[in-house]
Structures are given as C-alpha cells and as structure tokens.
Design a protein around this motif. Sequence first.
Motif, PDB file in Angstrom:
ATOM      1  N   PRO A  98       4.007   9.186  25.870  1.00 22.81           N
ATOM      2  CA  PRO A  98       3.393  10.383  26.461  1.00 22.81           C
ATOM      3  C   PRO A  98       3.723  11.636  25.653  1.00 22.81           C
ATOM      4  O   PRO A  98       4.834  11.789  25.146  1.00 22.81           O
ATOM      5  N   VAL A  99       2.742  12.546  25.540  1.00 22.02           N
ATOM      6  CA  VAL A  99       2.884  13.741  24.711  1.00 22.02           C
ATOM      7  C   VAL A  99       2.818  14.994  25.580  1.00 22.02           C
ATOM      8  O   VAL A  99       1.915  15.140  26.414  1.00 22.02           O
ATOM      9  N   LEU A 100       3.789  15.879  25.394  1.00 20.13           N
ATOM     10  CA  LEU A 100       3.709  17.232  25.938  1.00 20.13           C
ATOM     11  C   LEU A 100       3.128  18.092  24.823  1.00 20.13           C
ATOM     12  O   LEU A 100       3.824  18.448  23.878  1.00 20.13           O
ATOM     13  N   VAL A 104       9.139  11.025  26.090  1.00 15.30           N
ATOM     14  CA  VAL A 104       8.088  11.999  25.839  1.00 15.30           C
ATOM     15  C   VAL A 104       8.210  12.508  24.408  1.00 15.30           C
ATOM     16  O   VAL A 104       9.314  12.616  23.866  1.00 15.30           O
ATOM     17  N   LEU A 105       7.069  12.793  23.790  1.00 15.12           N
ATOM     18  CA  LEU A 105       7.025  13.421  22.470  1.00 15.12           C
ATOM     19  C   LEU A 105       6.536  14.857  22.618  1.00 15.12           C
ATOM     20  O   LEU A 105       5.606  15.128  23.380  1.00 15.12           O
ATOM     21  N   GLY A 161      11.439  13.108  22.054  1.00 10.99           N
ATOM     22  CA  GLY A 161      11.194  13.088  20.616  1.00 10.99           C
ATOM     23  C   GLY A 161      10.531  14.383  20.218  1.00 10.99           C
ATOM     24  O   GLY A 161       9.491  14.752  20.768  1.00 10.99           O
ATOM     25  N   MET A 162      11.142  15.105  19.293  1.00 10.08           N
ATOM     26  CA  MET A 162      10.622  16.415  18.877  1.00 10.08           C
ATOM     27  C   MET A 162      10.164  16.334  17.435  1.00 10.08           C
ATOM     28  O   MET A 162      10.965  16.055  16.530  1.00 10.08           O
ATOM     29  N   GLN A 166      -1.687  22.742  27.416  1.00  4.63           N
ATOM     30  CA  GLN A 166      -2.344  21.775  28.278  1.00  4.63           C
ATOM     31  C   GLN A 166      -2.094  22.159  29.732  1.00  4.63           C
ATOM     32  O   GLN A 166      -1.465  23.165  30.024  1.00  4.63           O
ATOM     33  N   LYS A 167      -2.599  21.345  30.667  1.00  2.07           N
ATOM     34  CA  LYS A 167      -2.526  21.735  32.069  1.00  2.07           C
ATOM     35  C   LYS A 167      -1.660  20.811  32.919  1.00  2.07           C
ATOM     36  O   LYS A 167      -1.332  21.169  34.055  1.00  2.07           O
ATOM     37  N   LEU A 168      -1.289  19.659  32.417  1.00  2.00           N
ATOM     38  CA  LEU A 168      -0.496  18.729  33.206  1.00  2.00           C
ATOM     39  C   LEU A 168       0.977  18.830  32.851  1.00  2.00           C
ATOM     40  O   LEU A 168       1.343  18.954  31.687  1.00  2.00           O
TER      41      LEU A 168
END
Length: 421
Positions: free
Chosen positions: A225-227, A205-206, A125-126, A394-396
């Motif tokens: 979950p968010v990137l 993922v978003l 999802g963007m 972010q780092k993950l």
Amino acid sequence: MTLTMTQTTTVEEQAIAAKKAAKKLSILSTEEKNEALLILADALDNNYEAILAENEKDLMNGREKGFEDAFMDRLALSRERIADFAQGLRQVAEHADPVGDVLSDWTLENGLNVKEIRVPLGVIGMIYEARPNVTVDAAGLALKSGNAIILKGGSSALSSNKAIVDIMHQALENTKVPKEAIQFIATADREATQQLFTMKEHIDVLIPRGGGALIKAVVENATVPVLETGVGNCHLYVDEEADTEKAVNIMINAKTDRPAVCNAAETLVVHQAWLEKNKEQLAVAFQESGITVHGDELAAASLPNVVPATEPDWADEYLSLDIAVKVVSDIDEAIEHIDQYGTKHSEAIITENENNARKFLQLVDAAAVYHNASTRFTDGGALGFGAEIGISTQKLHARGPMGLPALTTRKYVMVGDGLVR
C-alpha cells in the motif's frame, strides 16, 4: 544492472530486522521514545562537521553531473540546516504521542466494551530523492509514532544520508529504541527500490517523496500500500477585489521564498480588471525579484518581457524563479483553470470579497486552501507538527502535511467477561 544475491539478501534482511524492531518499538513508552529523539538531535548537532564533509562529496558529484540549481538547493546542507532538522526532532518529542489514543469508547448492552485506539502502522518504507533532511524528519516521526522505517534515498545524496544514519545508529545505542528500527539501503541500485515495492510480508506502507516520475513509478508498480505524496503545481488567484499590497507581497513570498519546494507558487491566476489597475506595480515586483513570466496573450499585453506560455507551462512545476500567468474574467474561470491543471496540493485566493473567498475555499479541490495567505505554509514545521514525512495529495487515510497521526492506524480492542455470540 541486476542485484546480486548478496544485495538481495541484504535488502530482505533489513526489512526483516525492521519488522522485528517495530514490535519492540511499539511497546515503548512515550518517555523512552522522546528520550531517544533528544539524544538523536544532540548527536546530529554535535557531529555536523562529519555530515557536511559527506554532503560536500554529494555536491561535488552534483556539480560534475550538471544538476539544476533547484536540485542542488534541495541537496545542499549547512550548519544551519542541520541545526534546523535537529530542532525538528526536539519539536517532535514535544508533541503528543498519538499511539494509544482512544478515539471512541462504548459498551454494548451485552457488556462488551469496545475501544477504538491508535496504533503504529508497523514498518514504513520511505523512497525519496535529494533531500537529506527527509532522512531525519522521516526517522523522527516514525520512531515517535512507534514505527520502524526503511529509508531508500536517491543516489545523489548517498554520502550525506549514510553519514546521517550512521550517526543516528550510534546514538540509538544509548537508548531503549533498537537501532534496527532505522534501516538505510546504502546502494544506488534501482533494483533495491524495486524490491521494496513488493515486500508486503515485511512492509506495511510505502511513502514516495520527490518528483512526479518517482511518485508515479511507486504508485504504478508497488504491491505494498502507498501513501501518495504529490508534486505541487500551486496557484495563487488574485481576485478583482484583492488588496494590492497583500496580493503582491503574498505572490512574491509564495514564489521566491524557496522556489525549489513543492509548496511554492507556480502559477498566478489574475483577474483581468485587477491586472489592468495594478500592472505597473506587478511588473516592478516581478523585475525586482528576478522572476521570469510565462504568460497568455492578455498577460503579454499588460506586462513586459513575457515569454509566451505553452501547455506545459500550465501543468509543470518550475521549481525556479519562473511563474506562469493566466488572466481570467471571473472567479469561476479561475477555479476551472485550477481544476484542470492543479495537482491538489495548495491553492490560494487573494481577495477582500468574503463571498468569493468562501466559494474558492469550498470548491477548489486541494489538500490545502488559503485565503489571503501564502501557499508556503503547507509544511509540517510551519503548521506546528515539528516535521512532516510528506504532503499527501490523495484523499484516503491522510491528506496534506503528514505528521504523527498520519503514521498510525486504528485497532478495535474489545473486552468481555466470558461473552459468546
């Protein structure tokens, strides 16, 4: 405004359709995906006039609403910009397909073979704001990495995005890629965005891309979950031993090449001794480039026409021809300032002192760090990815410009011969 039942059903149906399309897409060959990308690129090139006509509607709306120049720059399309993002699709087609890559392979003593392989995330999802090029970049990267994508662009670019997606859908009719793999939510209603936040059963993922308020809203409200992509309060630190010509040229490029993008420099951190030696040349560079300086007391004492800096000047993205200037006594003070106000996006040091450069590159916590180079290189295209779906701070899972590998995850595939434990 509340979504009607019809709107609610439509958004959910689009998500379901995307999930089904992702299954079909995940088993296509690299050649089939590349063929589709090249057909999409040609379709965009051949239909640029239709896209520009719809983009003008968005620009007219933006002018009526008094959008800022930086926002209008991100919104505006041209024949050249359309050609650029069509070319980006061709570059993505040329890049290696990460899907199926074997990351590790070993066999246990009992004969069980274990492979760790790259697989698509599934459905992305963007959620993004006024950059129609993101529609193309995100779709291209998603398709190449075997993912379906649901696009929710900002209302300010609704006509442009709809035209782009309509053209892509028509083009996909002539490919192995199901057109349902690209979904576009064609409504300005924020409730549709809110619904995407919680569709864990359909969306894997978003990825939010835009201003700080948008990213914060997604991170704080999503159950998917968010990137996380990040805003860019990027710094240039000009060390005491910086070469004058390099420092000025890099600073001007990082600030003025495209002020409205997230990898543009927003703060110049400068060593007091260097500033004292080079204040005239720096002042001329600022003046010739039309840059407004927001500085501390030491900057105001060395440079003309300095606007006194306040706390927001150190923390905010200007996205314009404004720059904050912080004067420091050594590299440690510079790093401390960046640690306090940076957004972990892109930070640069200009120096001929290798020890100071090494110290900066090791200690500054950011997705991208530079020595004697402009922060403008934090970009998927500039780094050879062909396109990017965003820049992760972010780092993950992923960090920095996110190209094809960032849109995959891992699966362990194990093969035995009647093995039991």
